[in-house]
Motif scaffolding. Sequence first.
Motif: not given
Length: 83
Positions: A75-80, A22-30, A18-20, A55-57
């Motif tokens: 503050n990394v986001t997806s623009t796809s 050290s709480t891990p956040r899920d990413t996805f392979s699909d 999560d931005t700001g 999904d998100g920031t």
Amino acid sequence: DVGSGIKPSSGARLFFYDTGTSTPRDTFSDLAKTIPNTNPVISDSNGLFSNIFIDGTYKVILQNFNGSQIWEAENVTSTSSRG
């Protein structure tokens, strides 16, 4: 190449938080975001990472195979989009 000429090597690790925090956040392979990746996502023997959809920031940290940090971005986001 993750930018600025940084090229991960075999066993490099991308951590997602999560931005700001050290709480891990899920990413996805699909693209549908139904199959979670491991956290960290580990590069293959060529230094390439499998599909990573977010999904998100996020805060993203790149470490080499020894655990030394080489890069960090907030503050990394997806623009796809679906086409």
